[in-house]
Motif scaffolding. Sequence first.
Motif, PDB file in Angstrom:
ATOM      1  N   ALA A 201       6.507  34.314  11.425  1.00  0.00           N
ATOM      2  CA  ALA A 201       4.913  33.618  11.498  1.00  0.00           C
ATOM      3  C   ALA A 201       3.669  34.007  11.258  1.00  0.00           C
ATOM      4  CB  ALA A 201       4.983  32.256  12.079  1.00  0.00           C
ATOM      5  N   LEU A 202       2.767  33.797  10.254  1.00  0.00           N
ATOM      6  CA  LEU A 202       1.730  34.733  10.811  1.00  0.00           C
ATOM      7  C   LEU A 202       0.591  33.560  10.897  1.00  0.00           C
ATOM      8  CD1 LEU A 202       1.754  35.648   6.813  1.00  0.00           C
ATOM      9  CD2 LEU A 202       2.123  36.968   9.272  1.00  0.00           C
ATOM     10  N   ALA A 234       3.969  20.931  10.462  1.00  0.00           N
ATOM     11  CA  ALA A 234       3.396  22.335  10.372  1.00  0.00           C
ATOM     12  C   ALA A 234       3.164  22.924   9.252  1.00  0.00           C
ATOM     13  CB  ALA A 234       4.315  22.957  11.663  1.00  0.00           C
ATOM     14  N   GLU A 235       2.044  23.791   8.293  1.00  0.00           N
ATOM     15  CA  GLU A 235       2.430  24.313   7.171  1.00  0.00           C
ATOM     16  C   GLU A 235       2.306  25.835   8.194  1.00  0.00           C
ATOM     17  OE1 GLU A 235      -0.642  23.330   5.075  1.00  0.00           O
ATOM     18  OE2 GLU A 235      -0.680  21.076   4.830  1.00  0.00           O
ATOM     19  N   PHE A 236       3.413  26.086   7.170  1.00  0.00           N
ATOM     20  CA  PHE A 236       3.618  27.977   8.211  1.00  0.00           C
ATOM     21  C   PHE A 236       3.536  28.877   6.524  1.00  0.00           C
ATOM     22  CE2 PHE A 236       6.924  25.284  10.813  1.00  0.00           C
ATOM     23  CZ  PHE A 236       6.097  25.652  12.195  1.00  0.00           C
ATOM     24  N   ASP A 237       2.459  29.453   7.580  1.00  0.00           N
ATOM     25  CA  ASP A 237       2.128  30.807   6.178  1.00  0.00           C
ATOM     26  C   ASP A 237       3.985  31.897   6.580  1.00  0.00           C
ATOM     27  OD1 ASP A 237       0.703  29.820   4.459  1.00  0.00           O
ATOM     28  OD2 ASP A 237      -0.775  30.473   6.260  1.00  0.00           O
ATOM     29  N   VAL A 238       4.480  32.294   6.035  1.00  0.00           N
ATOM     30  CA  VAL A 238       5.810  33.154   6.362  1.00  0.00           C
ATOM     31  C   VAL A 238       5.523  34.811   5.943  1.00  0.00           C
ATOM     32  CG1 VAL A 238       7.404  33.006   7.907  1.00  0.00           C
ATOM     33  CG2 VAL A 238       7.078  31.319   7.605  1.00  0.00           C
ATOM     34  N   SER A 239       5.650  35.619   6.478  1.00  0.00           N
ATOM     35  CA  SER A 239       6.486  36.654   6.099  1.00  0.00           C
ATOM     36  C   SER A 239       7.819  37.401   5.746  1.00  0.00           C
ATOM     37  CB  SER A 239       5.009  38.047   6.444  1.00  0.00           C
ATOM     38  OG  SER A 239       5.241  39.338   6.328  1.00  0.00           O
ATOM     39  N   VAL A 240       7.857  37.504   4.912  1.00  0.00           N
ATOM     40  CA  VAL A 240       9.579  37.832   5.115  1.00  0.00           C
ATOM     41  C   VAL A 240       9.784  39.058   3.851  1.00  0.00           C
ATOM     42  CG1 VAL A 240       9.884  35.199   4.483  1.00  0.00           C
ATOM     43  CG2 VAL A 240       9.529  37.209   2.341  1.00  0.00           C
ATOM     44  N   VAL A 261      15.885  22.636  13.967  1.00  0.00           N
ATOM     45  CA  VAL A 261      14.640  23.153  14.400  1.00  0.00           C
ATOM     46  C   VAL A 261      14.062  23.988  13.493  1.00  0.00           C
ATOM     47  CG1 VAL A 261      14.188  24.072  16.859  1.00  0.00           C
ATOM     48  CG2 VAL A 261      16.062  22.259  16.696  1.00  0.00           C
ATOM     49  N   TRP A 262      12.804  24.284  13.942  1.00  0.00           N
ATOM     50  CA  TRP A 262      11.617  25.047  13.411  1.00  0.00           C
ATOM     51  C   TRP A 262      10.767  26.047  14.168  1.00  0.00           C
ATOM     52  CZ3 TRP A 262      12.199  25.402   7.600  1.00  0.00           C
ATOM     53  CH2 TRP A 262      13.152  24.793   7.355  1.00  0.00           C
ATOM     54  N   ILE A 263      10.810  26.711  14.160  1.00  0.00           N
ATOM     55  CA  ILE A 263      10.733  28.110  15.394  1.00  0.00           C
ATOM     56  C   ILE A 263       9.236  29.201  14.523  1.00  0.00           C
ATOM     57  CG2 ILE A 263      11.050  28.874  17.442  1.00  0.00           C
ATOM     58  CD1 ILE A 263      14.213  28.093  16.980  1.00  0.00           C
ATOM     59  N   GLY A 264       8.125  27.931  15.416  1.00  0.00           N
ATOM     60  CA  GLY A 264       7.199  29.289  14.047  1.00  0.00           C
ATOM     61  C   GLY A 264       7.064  30.798  15.082  1.00  0.00           C
ATOM     62  N   GLU A 265       6.777  30.477  16.362  1.00  0.00           N
ATOM     63  CA  GLU A 265       6.982  30.990  17.463  1.00  0.00           C
ATOM     64  C   GLU A 265       6.993  30.539  18.886  1.00  0.00           C
ATOM     65  OE1 GLU A 265       6.677  33.015  20.494  1.00  0.00           O
ATOM     66  OE2 GLU A 265       6.411  33.790  18.472  1.00  0.00           O
ATOM     67  N   SER A 290       6.831  40.109   0.896  1.00  0.00           N
ATOM     68  CA  SER A 290       6.732  38.813   0.007  1.00  0.00           C
ATOM     69  C   SER A 290       6.063  37.545   0.845  1.00  0.00           C
ATOM     70  CB  SER A 290       7.916  38.406  -1.132  1.00  0.00           C
ATOM     71  OG  SER A 290       7.914  39.464  -1.748  1.00  0.00           O
ATOM     72  N   ASP A 291       4.993  36.752   0.480  1.00  0.00           N
ATOM     73  CA  ASP A 291       4.615  35.491   1.213  1.00  0.00           C
ATOM     74  C   ASP A 291       6.011  34.229   1.363  1.00  0.00           C
ATOM     75  OD1 ASP A 291       2.811  37.015   2.333  1.00  0.00           O
ATOM     76  OD2 ASP A 291       1.668  37.614  -0.025  1.00  0.00           O
ATOM     77  N   CYS A 292       5.977  33.564   1.722  1.00  0.00           N
ATOM     78  CA  CYS A 292       6.336  32.476   2.080  1.00  0.00           C
ATOM     79  C   CYS A 292       5.601  31.454   2.778  1.00  0.00           C
ATOM     80  CB  CYS A 292       7.611  32.315   2.517  1.00  0.00           C
ATOM     81  SG  CYS A 292       8.664  31.108   2.740  1.00  0.00           S
ATOM     82  N   SER A 293       5.049  29.884   1.717  1.00  0.00           N
ATOM     83  CA  SER A 293       4.874  29.106   2.989  1.00  0.00           C
ATOM     84  C   SER A 293       5.954  27.272   3.030  1.00  0.00           C
ATOM     85  CB  SER A 293       3.573  28.149   2.130  1.00  0.00           C
ATOM     86  OG  SER A 293       3.989  27.999   0.452  1.00  0.00           O
TER      87      SER A 293
END
Length: 300
Positions: A201-202, A234-240, A261-265, A290-293
């Motif tokens: 998560a970014l 929450a709107e997660f910006d994620v690097s994958v 359960v969603w865990i950003g950090e 790549s980028d994931c949202s």
Amino acid sequence: MRVINPIVIGEAQLVSSNVPETDYPAWAAATAYTKGQRVILAHVVYEALVDVPAGVKPGEEVVTAEAPAKWLEVGATNRWRMFDDKLESLTTNPGTISVTVKPGAVVNSVAMFNVSGKSVTVKMVDALEGEVYSETVTLVDAGVTNWYDYFFEPVGVKTDLVLLKLPAYGSANLVITVDAGAGQAAVGHVVVGSRQQIGTALYGTSVGINDYSRKSTDDFGNTVVVQRSYSNRAEFDVSVDTSAVTRIRRLLAELRATPVVWIGEETYEATILFGYYRDFSIVFSGPSVSDCSITVEAII
């Protein structure tokens, strides 16, 4: 970013609980009930909508236009509310809540939501090796950065937490204890399961709430506010990893109708949610990364 896919906790998994299941009398086939009486059947509370003759079993009656429902399902009993997938239906008990769960599957993570108390202790006990894990988390969250705040700001408390360092055992029991001291211990929901990695998560991830309150203003400017519940989002910006895009897409597709359960950090409580994703998209940004949202809405 990680997700925890919960196991179902039913009678076979709940070994013991110090919360009594004495909310109301158990339903009896030979007993007739009057309107408003409540009974327990299969860990669920039912209320009589009308006078109910003997033998009409809650949850199994045939409802038609000529024969309307006689029983209303109110919800889980106090002991079982912490496992009913609803965060606002609380299991409560004076002093402590202590349960022993036998997952019957390999698990390595525990999440708890809407917790009230002083501390939470989670232990993993194996039949052969004994206690293989123990961790206590304080729910006091002072959050102070200077002496003025230390002396004058109110003390905050954590309500949501995750424990991600459990050893992967398939046969061990989990002992979960919420200690409120002389107060009332409460738990909204407990999740036990195995975590899966999505990415990182970014910064740029955003969090907020969906407020279901209603505000109305009449022609004279008088405003009436009806306060209702709210849910987190929450709107997660994620690097994958680009090489993992297919796996992640398949995983998210499988979770499309499943509350997880969603865990950003894990150290940022606001990025820990229990609910569904509304949508996701993955952009092939490069050969390596790549980028994931992902947009997640919590349930209440």
